[in-house]
Design a protein around this motif. Structure first.
Motif, PDB file in Angstrom:
ATOM      1  N   PRO A   7       0.830  -1.211   0.000  1.00 35.78           N
ATOM      2  CA  PRO A   7       0.000   0.000   0.000  1.00 35.78           C
ATOM      3  C   PRO A   7       0.864   1.261   0.000  1.00 35.78           C
ATOM      4  O   PRO A   7       2.043   1.227   0.345  1.00 35.78           O
ATOM      5  N   ARG A   8       0.235   2.364  -0.365  1.00 34.16           N
ATOM      6  CA  ARG A   8       0.932   3.650  -0.407  1.00 34.16           C
ATOM      7  C   ARG A   8       0.275   4.608   0.581  1.00 34.16           C
ATOM      8  O   ARG A   8      -0.955   4.669   0.694  1.00 34.16           O
ATOM      9  N   PHE A   9       1.104   5.373   1.295  1.00 33.24           N
ATOM     10  CA  PHE A   9       0.610   6.352   2.257  1.00 33.24           C
ATOM     11  C   PHE A   9       1.309   7.678   1.972  1.00 33.24           C
ATOM     12  O   PHE A   9       2.529   7.776   2.097  1.00 33.24           O
ATOM     13  N   LEU A  10       0.531   8.677   1.558  1.00 33.88           N
ATOM     14  CA  LEU A  10       1.091   9.970   1.182  1.00 33.88           C
ATOM     15  C   LEU A  10       0.805  10.993   2.269  1.00 33.88           C
ATOM     16  O   LEU A  10      -0.348  11.215   2.649  1.00 33.88           O
ATOM     17  N   ARG A  35      -4.371   1.510  10.921  1.00 33.89           N
ATOM     18  CA  ARG A  35      -4.562   0.085  11.255  1.00 33.89           C
ATOM     19  C   ARG A  35      -4.432  -0.783  10.007  1.00 33.89           C
ATOM     20  O   ARG A  35      -3.811  -1.853  10.054  1.00 33.89           O
ATOM     21  N   ARG A  36      -4.988  -0.326   8.886  1.00 33.60           N
ATOM     22  CA  ARG A  36      -4.870  -1.105   7.654  1.00 33.60           C
ATOM     23  C   ARG A  36      -3.403  -1.223   7.234  1.00 33.60           C
ATOM     24  O   ARG A  36      -2.974  -2.287   6.758  1.00 33.60           O
ATOM     25  N   LEU A  37      -2.637  -0.165   7.420  1.00 34.48           N
ATOM     26  CA  LEU A  37      -1.214  -0.222   7.084  1.00 34.48           C
ATOM     27  C   LEU A  37      -0.492  -1.225   7.978  1.00 34.48           C
ATOM     28  O   LEU A  37       0.326  -2.025   7.501  1.00 34.48           O
ATOM     29  N   ARG A  38      -0.784  -1.201   9.271  1.00 34.04           N
ATOM     30  CA  ARG A  38      -0.141  -2.151  10.199  1.00 34.04           C
ATOM     31  C   ARG A  38      -0.539  -3.576   9.877  1.00 34.04           C
ATOM     32  O   ARG A  38       0.278  -4.507   9.935  1.00 34.04           O
ATOM     33  N   ASP A  39      -1.810  -3.767   9.543  1.00 33.85           N
ATOM     34  CA  ASP A  39      -2.283  -5.116   9.221  1.00 33.85           C
ATOM     35  C   ASP A  39      -1.603  -5.663   7.974  1.00 33.85           C
ATOM     36  O   ASP A  39      -1.360  -6.876   7.862  1.00 33.85           O
ATOM     37  N   ASN A  70       1.805   4.121  18.233  1.00 33.55           N
ATOM     38  CA  ASN A  70       1.183   4.228  19.553  1.00 33.55           C
ATOM     39  C   ASN A  70      -0.113   3.441  19.665  1.00 33.55           C
ATOM     40  O   ASN A  70      -0.633   3.271  20.771  1.00 33.55           O
ATOM     41  N   HIS A  71      -0.649   2.999  18.534  1.00 34.87           N
ATOM     42  CA  HIS A  71      -1.885   2.203  18.529  1.00 34.87           C
ATOM     43  C   HIS A  71      -1.623   0.777  18.049  1.00 34.87           C
ATOM     44  O   HIS A  71      -2.571   0.059  17.706  1.00 34.87           O
ATOM     45  N   ASP A  72      -0.391   0.363  18.045  1.00 31.95           N
ATOM     46  CA  ASP A  72      -0.043  -0.983  17.579  1.00 31.95           C
ATOM     47  C   ASP A  72      -0.540  -2.013  18.584  1.00 31.95           C
ATOM     48  O   ASP A  72      -0.107  -2.060  19.735  1.00 31.95           O
ATOM     49  N   GLU A  73      -1.453  -2.869  18.126  1.00 32.95           N
ATOM     50  CA  GLU A  73      -2.055  -3.883  18.989  1.00 32.95           C
ATOM     51  C   GLU A  73      -1.036  -4.894  19.505  1.00 32.95           C
ATOM     52  O   GLU A  73      -1.288  -5.586  20.499  1.00 32.95           O
TER      53      GLU A  73
END
Length: 404
Positions: A5-8, A23-27, A317-320
Motif C-alpha cells: 500500500p501507499r501512504f502519502l 490500522r490497515r497499514l499495520r495489518d 502508539n496504537h499498535d495492537e
C-alpha cells in the motif's frame, strides 16, 4: 512489493480520523510506500528502532527543503535549528540547550503554572462554560513559554502570531502565499529577538534566553547569537504548540470517553499516568521524517542512502502488538512506552515541561469541577503546518462546567 500500500503525507494531513488507515497499514505489514523515494513505517517495533538508528539523520539537503518552502530566510532557519541538525553539530547544540533548559528549571515551573491555571479557572467557574482549546489549551503553554523567555507582556500576542506563521516552514509543501508568510515571519522574529538578546546581555536574568547566552559545557564553543535566536524561536513555538494539542486531546477524551474523566476525578494522583495516556492516544505529532545517511536493512527491506523514511508515531502508539485495546483510553495504562516525543538523540527537548503543564492543567480541572460536558460542536481543521510536523488541530472545544 507490487501489492504494497501507499501512504502519502500530503493526503493524510486532511484526514479527520487517520487511525483506521493506520490500522490497515499495520495489518498489511511493517512497511509501505510513501511519496517518491520514501518508505513509511506504521508499526511500533520498526518505528522505535529507527528513531534510535544512527544511520538515519535529520539534516536534509538544501534542495529538499527548498521543494517545500523555497529559498529564503525560513530555509536558512531550518538548517540552523537543533531538530534539523545531525552530529556533530546536533550534539553540541543539544548539550547546550539541555543545559539551559535544566531539570531544575522545569521543576520550578510547576508552581507558576499552577497559579496561571488557577487564575483562568477562577473566571471559568463563575461563567460555567468556556472553550477548552481557545481559553485554556492555547493560552497556558503560550504564557509559559513567554515567561520562560521573559518576553514583555505587550509583545506576547504578536510573537505567538508570528511563530504560528513561521511553523508553516515545517510543511512537506506549502503554497506560494504561505511560503512568503513563513519567510516574512522569520525576518520579523529575528529582528525582535536581536533586540531582546541585546537587552539580556546588558541585564541578564534567570530566563531561558539569558541561560542560552551563558551556556558552556565541556569546553565546547558557546552558542553564537544566530544559534541562540533561531533555536530560541524553535523552542518557543514547539513548546507551546505541542502542549496545546496534548491538552486538547485530553479534553476531547474527557468528552468522548467519559470514563476517563471519572477515572481521574476518583484518583487525581494518577494524573502523571493520565497525561502519558493522552499523549499516546492521539500524539500531538503524528509523523516524523528521517533520511538514510547510509544503507539500512529493516523488515526485509534495504533502504538506500538518500531515501526518506517516514515514521508514523501515532500509528505505532496504537499498535495492537504492544498496546492492549489501544482505541480505549486507560489512564492507568502500564507500561506505556509511547513514542509521542520521538526517541534517540532527537527526543523532544521540551518533554519534561509538557508533562508538567499537562499534569497541572488536568489535576486542576478534575479537582475544581465536578463535571465537564460538551457545550457545542467542536472545531477541528488540518494543521497549516502540513504533515512533517503535523500538529493535530483542535481549534475549538466548548464545554460546560459545574464547580466541585
Amino acid at each position: 512489493m507490487l501489492n504494497m500500500p501507499r501512504f502519502l503525507l500530503d493526503d493524510a494531513r486532511a484526514m479527520r480520523d487517520p487511525y483506521p488507515v493506520y490500522r490497515r497499514l499495520r495489518d498489511h505489514g511493517p512497511v509501505c510506500r510513501g511519496g517518491p523515494g520514501q518508505w513509511v513505517f506504521p508499526r511500533y517495533e520498526e518505528v522505535s528502532a529507527l528513531l534510535r538508528d544512527p544511520r538515519l539523520g535529520r539534516e536534509f539537503p538544501e534542495e529538499y527543503q527548498e521543494m517545500s518552502v523555497g529559498a529564503g530566510p525560513a530555509n536558512d532557519y531550518l538548517r540552523r535549528i537543533v531538530v534539523d541538525r545531525d552530529r556533530p553539530g546536533h550534539t553540541r547544540l543539544r548539550r547546550l540547550l539541555v543545559k539551559s533548559l535544566s531539570p531544575a528549571m522545569v521543576r520550578g515551573m510547576r508552581e507558576p503554572v499552577g497559579r496561571l491555571v488557577d487564575g483562568l479557572l477562577d473566571r471559568f467557574a463563575d461563567e460555567g462554560r468556556f472553550d477548552l482549546v481557545r481559553d485554556l489549551a492555547v493560552p497556558v503553554p503560550m504564557m509559559v513559554m513567554s515567561e520562560l523567555l521573559d518576553i514583555p507582556r505587550p509583545d506576547r500576542a504578536d510573537i505567538a502570531r508570528l511563530s504560528t506563521s513561521l511553523a508553516q516552514a515545517f510543511a512537506v509543501f506549502i503554497p506560494e502565499d504561505k511560503r512568503r508568510e513563513a519567510h516574512s515571519a522569520v525576518v520579523e522574529l529575528r529582528e525582535y529577538m536581536v533586540g531582546l538578546l541585546r537587552e539580556r546581555r546588558r541585564r541578564p536574568g534567570e530566563d531561558l534566553l539569558s541561560r542560552m547566552i551563558t551556556a558552556v559545557r565541556d569546553g565546547e564553543e558557546p552558542l553564537t547569537d544566530e544559534e541562540i535566536i533561531d533555536n530560541a524561536l524553535f523552542v518557543y513555538y514547539a513548546g507551546f504548540e505541542t502542549t496545546t494539542n496534548a491538552i486538547a486531546t485530553g479534553g476531547d477524551l474527557f468528552l468522548r470517553q467519559p470514563h476517563t474523566q471519572r477515572q481521574l476525578r476518583a484518583d487525581p494522583g494518577i494524573v502523571g499516568s493520565a497525561v502519558e495516556e493522552f499523549l499516546r492516544y492521539d500524539a500531538p505529532i503524528h509523523a516524523t521524517t528521517r533520511m538514510a545517511v547510509e544503507p539500512v536493512e529493516v523488515a526485509g527491506l534495504t533502504i538506500r542512502k538518500g531515501r526518506v523514511v517516514v515514521l508514523l508515531l501515532a500509528s505505532a502508539n496504537h499498535d495492537e502488538r504492544v498496546f492492549r485495546d489501544p482505541a480505549r483510553a486507560d489512564l492507568t495504562r502500564s507500561p506505556n512506552a509511547h513514542l509521542s516525543f520521538g526517541g534517540g538523540v532527537h527526543l523532544c527537548l521540551g518533554a519534561a515541561l509538557a508533562r508538567v503543564e499537562g499534569a497541572v492543567v488536568f489535576e486542576r480541572l478534575v479537582t475544581r469541577f465536578a463535571d465537564i460536558e460538551s457545550a457545542g460542536e467542536g472545531v477541528w481543521e488540518p494543521s497549516e503546518g502540513g504533515f512533517r510536523f503535523p500538529y493535530w488541530a483542535h481549534r475549538g472545544m466548548p464545554v460546560a462546567v459545574r464547580p466541585a
